[in-house]
Design an enzyme around this catalytic site. Structure first.
Site, PDB file in Angstrom:
ATOM      1  N   ASP A 151     -18.246   4.190   7.284  1.00 34.74           N
ATOM      2  CA  ASP A 151     -17.002   3.491   6.990  1.00 34.74           C
ATOM      3  C   ASP A 151     -15.845   4.473   7.067  1.00 34.74           C
ATOM      4  OD1 ASP A 151     -16.451   0.552   5.816  1.00 34.74           O
ATOM      5  OD2 ASP A 151     -14.912   1.925   5.088  1.00 34.74           O
ATOM      6  N   ARG A 206       0.833  -1.208   0.000  1.00 36.68           N
ATOM      7  CA  ARG A 206       0.000   0.000   0.000  1.00 36.68           C
ATOM      8  C   ARG A 206       0.874   1.269   0.000  1.00 36.68           C
ATOM      9  NH1 ARG A 206      -2.698  -3.876  -0.592  1.00 36.68           N
ATOM     10  NH2 ARG A 206      -4.778  -4.303   0.251  1.00 36.68           N
TER      11      ARG A 206
END
Length: 272
Positions: free
Chosen positions: A143, A36
Site C-alpha cells: 500500500d 487534508r
C-alpha cells in the site's frame, strides 16, 4: 475559489500528487484535498500553502505522510462475495490443475492497495482453506499508506470489522481478545507487507493472482495504463487479475483477456 486554497495552489499540489503517485484529483475532489491540507498545515504548524509546498518538496517523510493522508482506505473482509466465489470455484481449481502438471506447487498472490489488511488476510485464509495441503502459499500485500500497513501488520480488528467473515473462518483463523479479534500466526506468517507506490514498477515476477480493487478509480487513463502494464510484467504466463466491480479495462490497450465466470467478471493473462 477558496480563500484557503487558490486555483494556482490547487493546481500545483494536485500536480505534485499526480507526479509522485499517479493519483488524480479532479475539481470535484477539491474539498477533500483542502481538508487534508488543513490537517497537515496544523500538524506542521505552518501558516500558508506556499510554506507547506516547500516542505513537501524538501522532505520525503512529509511527502509520504501527505500521500498517506489523501488516500482513502475503505476495505473489509470478504469484500465482494462474487469475487470470492470466482476465486474459490474457478481460479483456484484451474491453477491447482496446471501447477500439478508442471510440478510447481506454489501459489503467489499480490494484494495491491491492501489498506489495513482485510483483503490479504482474506486471500490467505481462502488459499489455506481451499488449496491442497502440499501447496505453498505466498501473499504479498502493499500500500501507499504506511499507517495502514502498520495496522495491517498488527492483525488486530475490532468486532465491528469482522462481521463479514463466515463463522467457520472466524473460529478457525482468529483468536478473540476483549472487544477484538486477532489473526492467528499461521495466517500472518503467509503474508509479506511492503510499502509500494503503484506509479512505479516492481521486481515481482510470476505472480499467479493480482488483486487490485477500487484503486484504479483514483488514476487517470495514462496512469491506469501504466499500472496495468506493470501488473502484466509481474504476472505468470497463466494468471488472473481482479479489479473493482465498478472498474474496467474496456477501451484500454492491454493484452489481458476478459473472463466472464458464473459468479463475476475478471481478467486473465493467458499465454499458455
Amino acid at each position: 475559489m477558496s480563500d484557503f486554497l487558490s486555483d494556482s495552489d490547487f493546481t500545483r499540489i494536485r500536480d505534485l500528487i499526480y507526479n509522485e503517485s499517479g493519483i488524480h484529483f479532479s475539481d470535484s475532489n477539491r474539498t477533500i484535498l483542502e481538508s487534508r491540507l488543513k490537517e497537515r498545515l496544523k500538524l506542521q504548524n505552518l501558516e500558508s500553502i506556499g510554506e507547506y509546498y516547500k516542505s513537501l518538496t524538501k522532505s520525503d517523510n512529509e511527502l509520504k505522510d501527505f500521500l498517506d493522508s489523501v488516500t482513502t482506505n475503505l476495505t473489509r473482509f470478504f469484500r465482494n462475495q462474487a469475487h470470492y466465489d470466482t476465486f474459490i470455484n474457478y481460479v483456484i481449481p484451474d491453477l491447482v490443475e496446471r501447477k500439478r502438471q508442471s510440478g510447481d506447487k506454489k501459489i503467489s498472490i499480490w494484494s495491491a492497495g491492501c489498506s489495513t489488511g482485510e483483503e490479504p488476510y482474506t486471500n490467505a485464509m481462502v488459499l489455506k482453506e481451499h488449496l491442497p495441503p502440499d501447496f505453498k502459499i505466498e501473499v504479498i500485500a502493499s500500500d501507499l499508506s504506511l499507517k495502514s500497513l502498520m495496522k495491517a501488520k498488527e492483525g488486530l480488528y475490532l468486532k465491528s470489522r469482522v462481521t463479514g467473515i463466515p463463522d467457520n473462518y472466524l473460529n478457525k483463523y482468529f483468536t478473540e481478545e476483549d472487544n477484538s479479534y486477532r489473526v492467528k500466526p499461521e495466517i500472518v506468517k503467509l503474508i509479506k507487507f511492503d510499502y509500494h507506490n503503484l506509479k512505479f514498477g516492481n521486481d515481482m515476477r510470476n505472480l499467479d493472482i493480482v488483486f487490485c480493487r477500487n484503486v484504479l478509480i483514483y488514476f487517470d487513463e495514462p496512469a491506469q495504463k501504466n499500472v496495468i502494464d506493470n501488473f502484466w510484467n509481474s504476472m505468470a504466463p497463466h494468471s488472473y487479475l481482479f479489479i473493482g466491480h465498478s472498474e474496467s479495462l474496456f477501451g484500454m490497450d492491454t493484452q489481458f483477456k476478459f473472463i466472464k465466470t458464473d459468479w463475476a467478471c475478471i481478467y486473465g493473462k493467458i499465454q499458455n
